[in-house]
Design a protein around this motif. Sequence first.
Motif, mmCIF file in Angstrom:
data_model
loop_
_atom_site.group_PDB
_atom_site.id
_atom_site.type_symbol
_atom_site.label_atom_id
_atom_site.label_comp_id
_atom_site.label_asym_id
_atom_site.label_seq_id
_atom_site.Cartn_x
_atom_site.Cartn_y
_atom_site.Cartn_z
ATOM 1 N N GLN A 82 -10.802 9.128 -7.403
ATOM 2 C CA GLN A 82 -11.194 7.336 -7.355
ATOM 3 C C GLN A 82 -9.427 6.951 -6.612
ATOM 4 O O GLN A 82 -9.086 6.009 -6.321
ATOM 5 C CB GLN A 82 -10.326 7.508 -8.979
ATOM 6 C CG GLN A 82 -12.026 7.102 -9.844
ATOM 7 C CD GLN A 82 -12.182 7.292 -10.577
ATOM 8 O OE1 GLN A 82 -11.569 7.586 -11.527
ATOM 9 N NE2 GLN A 82 -13.682 6.413 -11.089
ATOM 10 N N TRP A 83 -8.079 7.993 -6.989
ATOM 11 C CA TRP A 83 -6.848 7.799 -6.642
ATOM 12 C C TRP A 83 -7.286 7.331 -4.804
ATOM 13 O O TRP A 83 -7.058 6.780 -4.148
ATOM 14 C CB TRP A 83 -6.235 8.581 -7.347
ATOM 15 C CG TRP A 83 -5.369 8.232 -8.590
ATOM 16 C CD1 TRP A 83 -5.045 9.310 -9.639
ATOM 17 C CD2 TRP A 83 -5.188 6.898 -8.720
ATOM 18 N NE1 TRP A 83 -4.975 8.567 -10.164
ATOM 19 C CE2 TRP A 83 -3.847 7.141 -10.286
ATOM 20 C CE3 TRP A 83 -4.551 5.684 -8.194
ATOM 21 C CZ2 TRP A 83 -3.366 6.396 -10.905
ATOM 22 C CZ3 TRP A 83 -3.889 4.881 -9.156
ATOM 23 C CH2 TRP A 83 -3.336 5.024 -10.383
ATOM 24 N N GLN A 84 -7.459 8.776 -3.960
ATOM 25 C CA GLN A 84 -7.754 8.635 -3.256
ATOM 26 C C GLN A 84 -8.089 7.432 -2.865
ATOM 27 O O GLN A 84 -8.587 6.471 -1.558
ATOM 28 C CB GLN A 84 -8.401 9.802 -2.645
ATOM 29 C CG GLN A 84 -7.685 11.119 -3.468
ATOM 30 C CD GLN A 84 -8.499 12.502 -2.953
ATOM 31 O OE1 GLN A 84 -9.043 13.186 -1.216
ATOM 32 N NE2 GLN A 84 -8.257 13.430 -3.493
ATOM 33 N N GLY A 85 -9.948 7.373 -3.388
ATOM 34 C CA GLY A 85 -10.832 6.671 -2.251
ATOM 35 C C GLY A 85 -9.511 4.646 -3.073
ATOM 36 O O GLY A 85 -9.731 3.921 -2.044
ATOM 37 N N ILE A 86 -8.878 4.973 -3.501
ATOM 38 C CA ILE A 86 -8.520 3.424 -4.370
ATOM 39 C C ILE A 86 -7.517 2.761 -3.524
ATOM 40 O O ILE A 86 -7.166 2.177 -2.751
ATOM 41 C CB ILE A 86 -7.901 3.297 -5.171
ATOM 42 C CG1 ILE A 86 -8.869 3.373 -6.641
ATOM 43 C CG2 ILE A 86 -6.241 2.420 -5.798
ATOM 44 C CD1 ILE A 86 -8.568 3.370 -8.267
ATOM 45 N N LEU A 87 -6.555 4.573 -2.958
ATOM 46 C CA LEU A 87 -5.664 4.777 -1.341
ATOM 47 C C LEU A 87 -6.057 4.089 -0.341
ATOM 48 O O LEU A 87 -5.813 3.145 0.325
ATOM 49 C CB LEU A 87 -4.933 5.735 -1.827
ATOM 50 C CG LEU A 87 -4.207 5.527 -2.739
ATOM 51 C CD1 LEU A 87 -3.593 7.381 -3.070
ATOM 52 C CD2 LEU A 87 -2.750 4.852 -3.244
ATOM 53 N N SER A 88 -7.414 4.348 0.113
ATOM 54 C CA SER A 88 -8.133 4.578 1.489
ATOM 55 C C SER A 88 -8.094 2.780 1.319
ATOM 56 O O SER A 88 -8.586 2.473 2.355
ATOM 57 C CB SER A 88 -8.971 4.833 1.414
ATOM 58 O OG SER A 88 -10.204 4.700 2.310
ATOM 59 N N VAL A 89 -8.438 1.898 0.720
ATOM 60 C CA VAL A 89 -9.385 0.988 0.910
ATOM 61 C C VAL A 89 -7.462 -0.010 0.855
ATOM 62 O O VAL A 89 -7.721 -1.133 1.239
ATOM 63 C CB VAL A 89 -10.147 0.181 -0.945
ATOM 64 C CG1 VAL A 89 -9.911 -1.587 -0.537
ATOM 65 C CG2 VAL A 89 -11.215 0.883 -1.128
ATOM 66 N N HIS A 90 -6.572 0.628 0.576
ATOM 67 C CA HIS A 90 -6.233 -0.229 0.881
ATOM 68 C C HIS A 90 -4.619 0.337 1.978
ATOM 69 O O HIS A 90 -3.619 -0.422 2.458
ATOM 70 C CB HIS A 90 -4.183 -0.369 -0.551
ATOM 71 C CG HIS A 90 -4.602 -0.996 -1.802
ATOM 72 N ND1 HIS A 90 -4.275 -2.468 -1.932
ATOM 73 C CD2 HIS A 90 -5.122 -0.303 -3.052
ATOM 74 C CE1 HIS A 90 -4.831 -2.718 -3.144
ATOM 75 N NE2 HIS A 90 -5.060 -1.667 -3.050
ATOM 76 N N GLU A 91 -6.078 1.082 2.847
ATOM 77 C CA GLU A 91 -5.249 1.530 3.583
ATOM 78 C C GLU A 91 -4.404 2.492 4.105
ATOM 79 O O GLU A 91 -3.280 2.388 4.584
ATOM 80 C CB GLU A 91 -5.200 0.331 5.314
ATOM 81 C CG GLU A 91 -6.260 0.115 5.069
ATOM 82 C CD GLU A 91 -6.407 -1.394 5.967
ATOM 83 O OE1 GLU A 91 -5.710 -1.981 6.693
ATOM 84 O OE2 GLU A 91 -7.738 -1.802 6.594
ATOM 85 N N VAL A 92 -3.853 3.216 2.616
ATOM 86 C CA VAL A 92 -2.995 3.574 2.863
ATOM 87 C C VAL A 92 -3.053 5.782 3.060
ATOM 88 O O VAL A 92 -4.688 5.740 2.014
ATOM 89 C CB VAL A 92 -1.926 3.725 1.645
ATOM 90 C CG1 VAL A 92 -0.927 4.729 0.981
ATOM 91 C CG2 VAL A 92 -1.606 2.744 1.140
ATOM 92 N N ASP A 93 -2.374 5.799 3.241
ATOM 93 C CA ASP A 93 -2.698 7.132 4.276
ATOM 94 C C ASP A 93 -1.733 8.155 3.169
ATOM 95 O O ASP A 93 -0.736 8.129 4.078
ATOM 96 C CB ASP A 93 -2.834 7.712 5.540
ATOM 97 C CG ASP A 93 -2.996 9.180 5.788
ATOM 98 O OD1 ASP A 93 -3.982 10.088 5.100
ATOM 99 O OD2 ASP A 93 -2.506 9.682 6.873
#
Length: 160
Positions: A82-93
């Motif tokens: 979930q953390w990875q998905g949330i960061l991806s939505v914010h375009e954070v690598d």
Amino acid sequence: MKYHFKKFIGIDPGKGGGIAVIEGKTARVYACPETVENMATLIGMCLNNVSIYETRVYVEKVWAFPTDGRAGSFSFGRNYGQWQGILSVHEVDPIFVTPKVWQGHFEIKKGLPKNIRKKILKQMAIDKYPKTKGITLKTADALLIALYGREAILDDNNKR
């Protein structure tokens, strides 16, 4: 090339983990929210006011152990994803860092019982950011992960 990041975010992705933000000389810490919606809101709040290009996010790279129960491993993995998905939505690598690496940076002795190690990490976080409220066993790792990221960037800049 020197890196000029203004904000460092550390995430301890477990349900009993937390998130920390270091900006300048100040730090804020938060326990991991109970729902994915609240996790997303918290990340949005933490990313606010500084470009993602001036922000570095570090996530503890973790995995389940054979001794973990199936239900606990599933829950843990779900939170991590979930953390990875949330960061991806914010375009954070994010940068994934193992406990061995970030704890080694702070010279945490290997082989300590978990409860002793956690108390040492909590005290270290309090010592480094004595004015920060809310540093607990849940949030100390996240704060030190963010600090590891900040110090690793500074070390890298000094080598160039």
